[in-house]
Design a protein around this motif. Structure first.
Motif, PDB file in Angstrom:
ATOM      1  N   LEU A   1       0.783  -1.227   0.000  1.00 59.26           N
ATOM      2  CA  LEU A   1       0.000   0.000   0.000  1.00 59.26           C
ATOM      3  C   LEU A   1       0.823   1.290   0.000  1.00 59.26           C
ATOM      4  O   LEU A   1       0.505   2.193  -0.777  1.00 59.26           O
ATOM      5  CB  LEU A   1      -1.009   0.004   1.152  1.00 59.26           C
ATOM      6  CG  LEU A   1      -1.976   1.181   1.196  1.00 59.26           C
ATOM      7  CD1 LEU A   1      -2.810   1.258  -0.083  1.00 59.26           C
ATOM      8  CD2 LEU A   1      -2.868   1.080   2.411  1.00 59.26           C
ATOM      9  N   PRO A   2       1.861   1.428   0.813  1.00 57.31           N
ATOM     10  CA  PRO A   2       2.609   2.695   0.780  1.00 57.31           C
ATOM     11  C   PRO A   2       3.165   3.032  -0.610  1.00 57.31           C
ATOM     12  O   PRO A   2       3.124   4.185  -1.036  1.00 57.31           O
ATOM     13  CB  PRO A   2       3.735   2.481   1.795  1.00 57.31           C
ATOM     14  CG  PRO A   2       3.182   1.480   2.752  1.00 57.31           C
ATOM     15  CD  PRO A   2       2.338   0.561   1.902  1.00 57.31           C
ATOM     16  N   GLU A   3       3.647   2.020  -1.333  1.00 58.82           N
ATOM     17  CA  GLU A   3       4.153   2.284  -2.679  1.00 58.82           C
ATOM     18  C   GLU A   3       3.008   2.582  -3.647  1.00 58.82           C
ATOM     19  O   GLU A   3       3.138   3.439  -4.517  1.00 58.82           O
ATOM     20  CB  GLU A   3       4.990   1.116  -3.200  1.00 58.82           C
ATOM     21  CG  GLU A   3       5.619   1.439  -4.542  1.00 58.82           C
ATOM     22  CD  GLU A   3       6.599   0.397  -5.038  1.00 58.82           C
ATOM     23  OE1 GLU A   3       6.960   0.488  -6.210  1.00 58.82           O
ATOM     24  OE2 GLU A   3       7.013  -0.491  -4.256  1.00 58.82           O
ATOM     25  N   VAL A   4       1.898   1.887  -3.501  1.00 59.32           N
ATOM     26  CA  VAL A   4       0.720   2.161  -4.340  1.00 59.32           C
ATOM     27  C   VAL A   4       0.288   3.614  -4.132  1.00 59.32           C
ATOM     28  O   VAL A   4       0.059   4.353  -5.093  1.00 59.32           O
ATOM     29  CB  VAL A   4      -0.444   1.191  -4.029  1.00 59.32           C
ATOM     30  CG1 VAL A   4      -1.709   1.599  -4.774  1.00 59.32           C
ATOM     31  CG2 VAL A   4      -0.055  -0.247  -4.363  1.00 59.32           C
ATOM     32  N   GLN A   5       0.192   4.036  -2.879  1.00 56.68           N
ATOM     33  CA  GLN A   5      -0.203   5.412  -2.571  1.00 56.68           C
ATOM     34  C   GLN A   5       0.770   6.406  -3.202  1.00 56.68           C
ATOM     35  O   GLN A   5       0.342   7.414  -3.758  1.00 56.68           O
ATOM     36  CB  GLN A   5      -0.233   5.626  -1.056  1.00 56.68           C
ATOM     37  CG  GLN A   5      -1.361   4.918  -0.363  1.00 56.68           C
ATOM     38  CD  GLN A   5      -1.278   5.105   1.137  1.00 56.68           C
ATOM     39  OE1 GLN A   5      -0.489   4.443   1.802  1.00 56.68           O
ATOM     40  NE2 GLN A   5      -2.072   6.003   1.654  1.00 56.68           N
ATOM     41  N   HIS A   6       2.048   6.130  -3.108  1.00 58.77           N
ATOM     42  CA  HIS A   6       3.057   7.018  -3.674  1.00 58.77           C
ATOM     43  C   HIS A   6       2.909   7.111  -5.192  1.00 58.77           C
ATOM     44  O   HIS A   6       2.975   8.200  -5.759  1.00 58.77           O
ATOM     45  CB  HIS A   6       4.452   6.517  -3.303  1.00 58.77           C
ATOM     46  CG  HIS A   6       5.560   7.313  -3.911  1.00 58.77           C
ATOM     47  ND1 HIS A   6       5.899   8.570  -3.457  1.00 58.77           N
ATOM     48  CD2 HIS A   6       6.387   7.039  -4.940  1.00 58.77           C
ATOM     49  CE1 HIS A   6       6.895   9.033  -4.196  1.00 58.77           C
ATOM     50  NE2 HIS A   6       7.211   8.118  -5.099  1.00 58.77           N
ATOM     51  N   ARG A   7       2.691   5.981  -5.845  1.00 57.74           N
ATOM     52  CA  ARG A   7       2.592   5.965  -7.306  1.00 57.74           C
ATOM     53  C   ARG A   7       1.351   6.674  -7.823  1.00 57.74           C
ATOM     54  O   ARG A   7       1.407   7.325  -8.861  1.00 57.74           O
ATOM     55  CB  ARG A   7       2.583   4.532  -7.828  1.00 57.74           C
ATOM     56  CG  ARG A   7       3.921   3.876  -7.763  1.00 57.74           C
ATOM     57  CD  ARG A   7       3.838   2.520  -8.369  1.00 57.74           C
ATOM     58  NE  ARG A   7       5.144   1.904  -8.363  1.00 57.74           N
ATOM     59  CZ  ARG A   7       5.543   1.045  -9.285  1.00 57.74           C
ATOM     60  NH1 ARG A   7       4.754   0.710 -10.271  1.00 57.74           N
ATOM     61  NH2 ARG A   7       6.739   0.529  -9.204  1.00 57.74           N
ATOM     62  N   VAL A   8       0.223   6.497  -7.142  1.00 56.04           N
ATOM     63  CA  VAL A   8      -1.027   7.052  -7.675  1.00 56.04           C
ATOM     64  C   VAL A   8      -1.407   8.382  -7.039  1.00 56.04           C
ATOM     65  O   VAL A   8      -2.303   9.063  -7.528  1.00 56.04           O
ATOM     66  CB  VAL A   8      -2.196   6.046  -7.558  1.00 56.04           C
ATOM     67  CG1 VAL A   8      -1.884   4.770  -8.325  1.00 56.04           C
ATOM     68  CG2 VAL A   8      -2.528   5.736  -6.109  1.00 56.04           C
ATOM     69  N   GLY A   9      -0.760   8.745  -5.956  1.00 56.46           N
ATOM     70  CA  GLY A   9      -1.053  10.025  -5.318  1.00 56.46           C
ATOM     71  C   GLY A   9      -2.394  10.076  -4.616  1.00 56.46           C
ATOM     72  O   GLY A   9      -3.004  11.143  -4.521  1.00 56.46           O
ATOM     73  N   LEU A  10      -2.851   8.936  -4.140  1.00 57.60           N
ATOM     74  CA  LEU A  10      -4.129   8.868  -3.428  1.00 57.60           C
ATOM     75  C   LEU A  10      -3.907   8.357  -2.013  1.00 57.60           C
ATOM     76  O   LEU A  10      -2.945   7.643  -1.741  1.00 57.60           O
ATOM     77  CB  LEU A  10      -5.101   7.910  -4.138  1.00 57.60           C
ATOM     78  CG  LEU A  10      -5.515   8.268  -5.558  1.00 57.60           C
ATOM     79  CD1 LEU A  10      -6.298   7.117  -6.181  1.00 57.60           C
ATOM     80  CD2 LEU A  10      -6.339   9.545  -5.569  1.00 57.60           C
ATOM     81  N   GLY A  11      -4.824   8.709  -1.132  1.00 59.59           N
ATOM     82  CA  GLY A  11      -4.768   8.216   0.235  1.00 59.59           C
ATOM     83  C   GLY A  11      -5.388   6.841   0.349  1.00 59.59           C
ATOM     84  O   GLY A  11      -6.101   6.367  -0.542  1.00 59.59           O
ATOM     85  N   ARG A  12      -5.126   6.203   1.475  1.00 58.38           N
ATOM     86  CA  ARG A  12      -5.627   4.856   1.728  1.00 58.38           C
ATOM     87  C   ARG A  12      -7.145   4.765   1.610  1.00 58.38           C
ATOM     88  O   ARG A  12      -7.673   3.865   0.965  1.00 58.38           O
ATOM     89  CB  ARG A  12      -5.168   4.431   3.119  1.00 58.38           C
ATOM     90  CG  ARG A  12      -5.710   3.116   3.558  1.00 58.38           C
ATOM     91  CD  ARG A  12      -5.486   2.899   5.048  1.00 58.38           C
ATOM     92  NE  ARG A  12      -6.338   1.817   5.464  1.00 58.38           N
ATOM     93  CZ  ARG A  12      -5.910   0.675   5.949  1.00 58.38           C
ATOM     94  NH1 ARG A  12      -4.644   0.491   6.147  1.00 58.38           N
ATOM     95  NH2 ARG A  12      -6.743  -0.280   6.266  1.00 58.38           N
ATOM     96  N   SER A  13      -7.851   5.694   2.233  1.00 58.97           N
ATOM     97  CA  SER A  13      -9.320   5.607   2.226  1.00 58.97           C
ATOM     98  C   SER A  13      -9.884   5.766   0.817  1.00 58.97           C
ATOM     99  O   SER A  13     -10.853   5.094   0.451  1.00 58.97           O
ATOM    100  CB  SER A  13      -9.937   6.634   3.173  1.00 58.97           C
ATOM    101  OG  SER A  13      -9.564   7.937   2.797  1.00 58.97           O
ATOM    102  N   THR A  14      -9.275   6.627   0.011  1.00 59.71           N
ATOM    103  CA  THR A  14      -9.739   6.806  -1.367  1.00 59.71           C
ATOM    104  C   THR A  14      -9.478   5.536  -2.175  1.00 59.71           C
ATOM    105  O   THR A  14     -10.350   5.093  -2.937  1.00 59.71           O
ATOM    106  CB  THR A  14      -9.034   8.006  -2.037  1.00 59.71           C
ATOM    107  OG1 THR A  14      -9.309   9.168  -1.267  1.00 59.71           O
ATOM    108  CG2 THR A  14      -9.511   8.199  -3.464  1.00 59.71           C
TER     109      THR A  14
END
Length: 77
Positions: A25-38
């Motif tokens: 998840l942390p890398e996914v968030q970094h790549r897409v620029g979205l927060g966890r809840s979104t």
């Protein structure tokens, strides 16, 4: 942290071996620029790729699925 999932190697094959990299998840968030809840809300709405369950409470996303999602977003912009 990353995990590599591969297929059995066919010694007679001339095609390159395909390896899927799993990202957390942390890398996914970094790549897409979205927060966890979104990310989780969009997954529930079918707007974002779902993760692969690794066991217990651990999940990860296929790197290719995230790359395709990003490409689709860029193409529609």
């Amino acid at each position: 942290m990353e995990a590599i999932v591969g297929e059995e190697i066919d010694k007679g094959s001339t095609e390159p071996r395909q390896v899927t990299r799993l990202i957390h998840l942390p890398e996914v968030q970094h790549r897409v620029g979205l927060g966890r809840s979104t990310i989780y809300r969009w997954m529930a709405e079918g707007k974002f790729p779902g993760p692969v369950e690794l066991g217990g409470y651990s999940v990860a996303w296929e790197e290719r699925a995230i790359d395709v999602w990003i490409s689709q977003r860029l193409d529609s912009a």
